[in-house]
Design an enzyme around this catalytic site. Structure first.
Site, PDB file in Angstrom:
ATOM      1  NE  ARG A   1      -2.628   4.649   0.426  1.00  0.00           N
ATOM      2  CZ  ARG A   1      -3.216   3.490   0.121  1.00  0.00           C
ATOM      3  NH1 ARG A   1      -2.501   2.506  -0.401  1.00  0.00           N
ATOM      4  NH2 ARG A   1      -4.513   3.304   0.332  1.00  0.00           N
TER       5      ARG A   1
ATOM      6  CB  SER B   1      -0.893   0.020   1.248  1.00  0.00           C
ATOM      7  OG  SER B   1      -1.808  -1.034   1.207  1.00  0.00           O
TER       8      SER B   1
ATOM      9  CG  ASP C   1      -5.271  -7.221   2.196  1.00  0.00           C
ATOM     10  OD1 ASP C   1      -6.425  -7.376   1.755  1.00  0.00           O
ATOM     11  OD2 ASP C   1      -4.558  -6.241   1.894  1.00  0.00           O
TER      12      ASP C   1
END
Ligand code: S3P
Length: 425
Positions: free
Chosen positions: A24, A20, A312
Site C-alpha cells: 500500500r 500488506s 494467513d
C-alpha cells in the site's frame, strides 16, 4: 531442504516489514502528489512486483537498501504501460491495482504467475462492473489475465460476500475516481490498513464496524511511512518459540493492529506464554515487541470474526494445534481454499503425512492434537506460508522434515531461514 529437530531457540529477531502495508505504501505513494519515503519496506518478491507495475505505469520509484522513494504523480499522473503488467504471485497487487486502473483514461492488461491465474477475480470484477468499469477476464474464467479499459466510475454501496481486504481496498481505490460516495460493507472486518493509510495521505475516508466509505478526492499528498514488522512473518517464530522446549524469543517491532492480531488471541486461548512489551505507534499502526516462551498448548476453537484477523496464520496455527492437547476446530475459513494454494488441502495432506490426526472440512479443519509427528517430505505447492509453517513443524518432528521447495519463501520473507538458524545456538 532438511529441517531437523531443534533443542531450544533463543535470541532476538527483527522480522521484515509488513507485506500488506509495504504494497500500500507504494500504491498510495504513486497516487499521491510529491515524495513518499518508506523505511523498513518488505523487499519480498510480492512487493517488488507492485513496484515494477507502478514503474511501468510511469512512476519513478527508487529502491535502495535503506528506503524506497516514490515520486508520486497524483491521481491522474499515470502513463499507459507499454506491455502487460505482471503481478507475479501477488494477489494484493492484482486486486488493488485493478481498482486504480479501472478509473484511468487508458487500457491495461494485468496478469501473474500460474497460481495467480487460478485465483478468483470475480470478487473484484463484479463490484467494479457495478461501478461502471470495463474489466474482463481474457480466458472467460474470471481469473487473470484481466483486461481493463479505464472509464468513468459511479459510487456504489457494495455488500461484499467475503471478508477480504483485497476486495475492499480495490473498491475503495476505484472510489477515488468515482462520481460520489463509495461504501463497502463486509461480513466481518478485514485488515484495515487501506483505511488508516489512505486517511493519512489525505483521502476523505471513514469507517464504522465492518463498513468503510470513501469520497472522490482531487489530491492525496506524499507521506513518510515506517513499515511495522509483519505479524504474519512473526507467526512462525511465535509458533517455534512456543513449541520448541526451553525456548525464549524476543520478536521486535511487530505490528499488532487488532484486525491482524488474531494469532495472539488464539495463542492466548491455547494458554501460550506471550508478553507484549513496549507497545507504541508507528505510522498510525500499533507495534510492540513480543516475548515468547515455550508453553504447553491446549486446543481451541477458531471461527467467525476471528478468522480474517488470522487468515494467513492458519497454516502455522494448524502446526501449533497438532502439538496442543485436545481437539482444535477451525471453521468459517473457506477462504483458505483460494490462497496461494488450497490451504485446507495443503495443510491437511502434509500434516497427515507427518502422522497427525487431522481431517479437512468444507470451511476449515479438525485437528486432534498431541500425537508425536514424524518425518515426511513436504510439498508446499509453491506456497510460501506452507513452506514456512512446515519448516517449524520440522523443528519438532522425529527425523525432521524435508521441504521440496523453499525458494517460495522469497515472496514474503526472503531471509526466513537465516533468521531461523540465528536462533539455534
Ligand atoms: C491481504 C489480504 C488478505 C491476505 C493477503 C494480504 C491484503 O487477502 O490473505 O495475504 O494485503 O489486503 P484477502 O483480502 O483475499 O483475504
Amino acid at each position: 531442504m532438511l529441517l531437523q529437530p531443534a533443542h531450544s531457540l533463543k535470541g532476538t529477531i527483527q522480522i521484515p516489514g509488513d507485506k500488506s502495508i509495504s504494497h500500500r505504501s507504494v500504491m498510495f505513494g504513486a497516487l499521491a502528489e510529491g515524495l513518499t519515503e518508506v523505511t523498513h519496506f518488505l523487499q519480498g518478491a510480492d512487493c517488488l512486483s507492485t513496484i515494477a507495475c507502478f514503474q511501468k505505469l510511469g512512476i519513478e520509484i527508487e529502491n535502495t537498501d535503506k528506503r524506497i522513494l516514490i515520486h508520486g504523480r497524483g491521481l491522474h499522473g499515470f502513463h499507459p504501460a507499454d506491455s502487460v503488467l505482471d503481478a507475479g504471485n501477488s494477489g494484493t497487487t492484482v486486486r488493488l491495482i485493478s481498482g486504480i486502473l479501472a478509473g484511468q483514461p487508458f487500457s491495461s492488461v494485468l496478469t501473474g504467475d500460474a497460481s495467480i491465474q487460478r485465483r478468483p477475480m470475480k470478487r473484484i470484477i463484479s463490484p467494479l462492473r457495478e461501478m461502471g468499469a470495463d474489466i474482463s477476464s481474457q480466458n472467460g474464467n474470471d481469473c487473470a489475465p484481466l483486461h481493463i479499459h479505464g472509464t468513468s466510475l459511479h459510487g456504489i454501496h457494495y455488500n461484499s460476500p467475503v471478508a477480504s481486504a483485497q476486495v475492499k481496498s480495490c473498491i475503495l481505490l476505484a472510489g477515488l475516481y468515482a462520481d460520489g460516495q463509495t461504501t463497502v460493507t463486509e461480513p466481518s472486518l478485514s485488515r484495515n490498513h487501506t483505511e488508516l493509510m489512505l486517511a493519512s495521505f489525505g483521502a476523505r475516508i471513514t469507517s464504522s464496524h465492518a463498513s468503510a466509505s470513501i469520497w472522490p478526492q482531487p489530491k492525496l499528498s506524499g507521506q513518510k511511512i515506517d513499515v511495522p514488522g509483519d505479524i504474519s512473518s512473526a507467526a512462525y517464530f511465535i509458533a517455534a518459540g512456543l513449541l520448541v522446549p526451553g525456548s525464549e524469543i524476543l520478536i521486535q517491532n511487530t505490528g499488532v493492529n487488532p484486525t491482524r492480531d488474531g494469532i495472539l488471541r488464539a495463542a492466548e486461548a491455547m494458554h501460550a506464554d506471550i508478553k507484549k512489551l513496549n507497545l507504541h505507534e508507528v505510522s498510525g499502526e500499533p507495534v510492540c515487541d513480543l516475548l515468547v516462551k515455550s508453553s504447553g498448548l491446549s486446543a481451541t476453537l477458531i471461527e467467525g470474526d476471528l478468522i480474517p484477523a488470522l487468515i494467513d496464520e492458519i497454516p502455522v496455527i494448524a502446526i501449533m494445534a497438532a502439538y496442543a492437547e485436545g481437539t482444535t476446530v477451525i471453521k468459517d475459513a473457506a477462504e483458505l481454499k483460494v490462497k496461494e494454494s488450497d490451504r485446507i488441502e495443503t495443510i491437511v495432506s502434509n500434516l497427515k503425512a507427518m502422522g497427525a490426526d487431522i481431517e479437512a472440512t468444507d470451511d476449515g479443519m479438525i485437528i486432534h492434537g498431541g500425537r508425536p509427528l514424524h518425518h515426511a517430505v513436504i510439498d508446499p505447492h509453491g506456497d510460501h506460508r506452507i513452506a514456512m509453517a512446515f519448516s517449524i513443524a520440522g523443528l519438532l518432528a522425529e527425523g525432521g522434515v524435508e521441504i521440496t521447495d523453499t525458494g517460495c519463501v522469497a515472496v514474503s520473507y526472503p531471509k526466513f531461514y537465516q533468521d531461523l538458524i540465528s536462533l539455534q545456538s
